[in-house]
Write an enzyme that holds these catalytic residues in place. Sequence first.
Site, PDB file in Angstrom:
ATOM      1  N   ARG A  91       0.609  -1.500  -0.283  1.00 56.29           N
ATOM      2  CA  ARG A  91      -0.353   0.696  -0.099  1.00 56.29           C
ATOM      3  C   ARG A  91       0.504   1.343   0.203  1.00 56.29           C
ATOM      4  NH1 ARG A  91      -4.866   0.631  -1.592  1.00 56.29           N
ATOM      5  NH2 ARG A  91      -5.413  -0.855  -0.221  1.00 56.29           N
ATOM      6  N   HIS A 107       0.061   3.618 -10.231  1.00 51.42           N
ATOM      7  CA  HIS A 107      -0.820   4.145  -9.187  1.00 51.42           C
ATOM      8  C   HIS A 107      -0.148   5.175  -7.957  1.00 51.42           C
ATOM      9  CE1 HIS A 107      -3.899   3.883  -6.476  1.00 51.42           C
ATOM     10  NE2 HIS A 107      -4.724   2.860  -6.813  1.00 51.42           N
ATOM     11  N   ASP A 128     -13.098   9.606  -6.159  1.00 52.32           N
ATOM     12  CA  ASP A 128     -12.023   8.467  -7.281  1.00 52.32           C
ATOM     13  C   ASP A 128     -13.074   8.270  -8.536  1.00 52.32           C
ATOM     14  OD1 ASP A 128     -11.982   5.524  -8.281  1.00 52.32           O
ATOM     15  OD2 ASP A 128     -12.182   4.955  -6.332  1.00 52.32           O
ATOM     16  N   GLU A 176      -3.027   8.389 -10.715  1.00 52.95           N
ATOM     17  CA  GLU A 176      -2.695   7.370 -11.556  1.00 52.95           C
ATOM     18  C   GLU A 176      -2.679   7.734 -12.638  1.00 52.95           C
ATOM     19  OE1 GLU A 176      -5.163   4.626  -9.196  1.00 52.95           O
ATOM     20  OE2 GLU A 176      -5.633   6.118  -8.049  1.00 52.95           O
ATOM     21  N   ARG A 217       1.777  -6.345 -10.113  1.00 51.38           N
ATOM     22  CA  ARG A 217       1.421  -5.653  -8.795  1.00 51.38           C
ATOM     23  C   ARG A 217       2.307  -6.859  -7.630  1.00 51.38           C
ATOM     24  NH1 ARG A 217      -3.764  -2.860  -5.835  1.00 51.38           N
ATOM     25  NH2 ARG A 217      -4.945  -3.917  -6.217  1.00 51.38           N
TER      26      ARG A 217
HETATM   27  C1  BG6 Z   1      -8.369   3.361  -7.322  1.00 58.98           C
HETATM   28  C2  BG6 Z   1      -9.496   3.285  -7.263  1.00 58.98           C
HETATM   29  O1  BG6 Z   1      -6.946   3.470  -7.939  1.00 58.98           O
HETATM   30  O2  BG6 Z   1      -7.415   2.350  -6.945  1.00 58.98           O
HETATM   31  C3  BG6 Z   1     -10.231   3.214  -6.735  1.00 58.98           C
HETATM   32  O3  BG6 Z   1      -9.770   4.352  -8.468  1.00 58.98           O
HETATM   33  C4  BG6 Z   1      -9.337   1.719  -5.547  1.00 58.98           C
HETATM   34  O4  BG6 Z   1     -11.767   2.187  -7.016  1.00 58.98           O
HETATM   35  C5  BG6 Z   1      -8.195   2.944  -4.914  1.00 58.98           C
HETATM   36  O5  BG6 Z   1     -10.500   1.696  -4.133  1.00 58.98           O
HETATM   37  C6  BG6 Z   1      -6.934   0.565  -4.598  1.00 58.98           C
HETATM   38  O6  BG6 Z   1      -7.815   0.302  -4.708  1.00 58.98           O
HETATM   39  P1  BG6 Z   1      -6.954  -1.258  -3.961  1.00 58.98           P
HETATM   40  O7  BG6 Z   1      -7.494  -2.203  -4.848  1.00 58.98           O
HETATM   41  O8  BG6 Z   1      -5.862  -0.992  -3.765  1.00 58.98           O
HETATM   42  O9  BG6 Z   1      -7.278  -1.699  -2.697  1.00 58.98           O
END
Ligand code: BG6
Length: 306
Positions: free
Chosen positions: A85, A171, A217, A276, A111
């Site tokens: 994360r 991202h 979002d 992103e 990922r």
């Molecule tokens: C973003 C999406 O790119 O990633 C969101 O637009 C999503 O909808 C976020 O919640 C995080 O995604 P993840 O799969 O890493 O929890």
Amino acid sequence: MSEAKTTTISSARDLESRFGFDEGEVSLHIDDGRGTLPRVVLGHDGARAEVYLHGAHVTAYEPADQREVLFIGRSARYEPGKAIRGGIPICFPWFGSRAADPYAPSHGLARTKDWKLGGVGRVDGGVEAMFETRIEKLDVRYRVNLGSTFRVTLEATNIGDEATIVETAMHSYFAVGDIREGVAIEGLNGRTYLDQLQGRARVVEEAEALFFEAETDRVYLDTANRHVIIDPLYQRRLIVETEGCPSTVVWNPWIEKTMRMGDVEDDEWPKFVCLETGAIADDELSVEPGGVCRFSTCIEAVDLER
Ligand code: BG6
């Protein structure tokens, strides 16, 4: 770049002996990162970046004489099979859920894969590491270049005998002083976005600069190749320039969604904004057999007064 040294062995010590180098101001080393996952550490004229082979995941970019540009969660997991994360996860070859397969993992396979270190060297005035993997019928390369700016380039070749649809996003979680305190994104005015909080309803962005007051979002389509994040508390602009990336996602989970997420602490959501860059939904690409797609994002941090 010394690509002949491609290896399948991924222990940090072995990779260090094959690829590591130190030329004073420019260096590249491989060590055990968190969770003892192998990590490539790039150094260039006082700037520093880190990339895990797990996910080819960039977890840090610290320009010379500047604070860290990327956010990483305190409870981010560094485990095989899990996405880290923060930093720059690679969403590929689909974004979000996969239309053809409701059980497919969110944001694709890149990922959570272990990538190979395919080559290192001094390229385009920076120090560069190249990572590679195969995903379905796609041979994928990811170049991370640290110089006076920071650039990541994802390239995929269709080695199958049918055309394949590709979506992607780099991202990036950008570290900000406090998203509620005047953080703004410029460069999206007039673009249509899909509002992910309203079933992907189509909306035209009317704001000159996008400020944040709630969960956000959005997948912006057909965007320009330059965006700027203004951060008054950190007194800097983050300039994001792209090639081959028609889509731009802007995301922050705000309070309630953060509470539902296992790997973001409750006080962390004001400390980042995701911007992103890639190709999503209407902007997805069809790659013919033998065809190549390429997506590049360059990040630069500049003091506000300059
Ligand atoms: C973003 C999406 O790119 O990633 C969101 O637009 C999503 O909808 C976020 O919640 C995080 O995604 P993840 O799969 O890493 O929890």
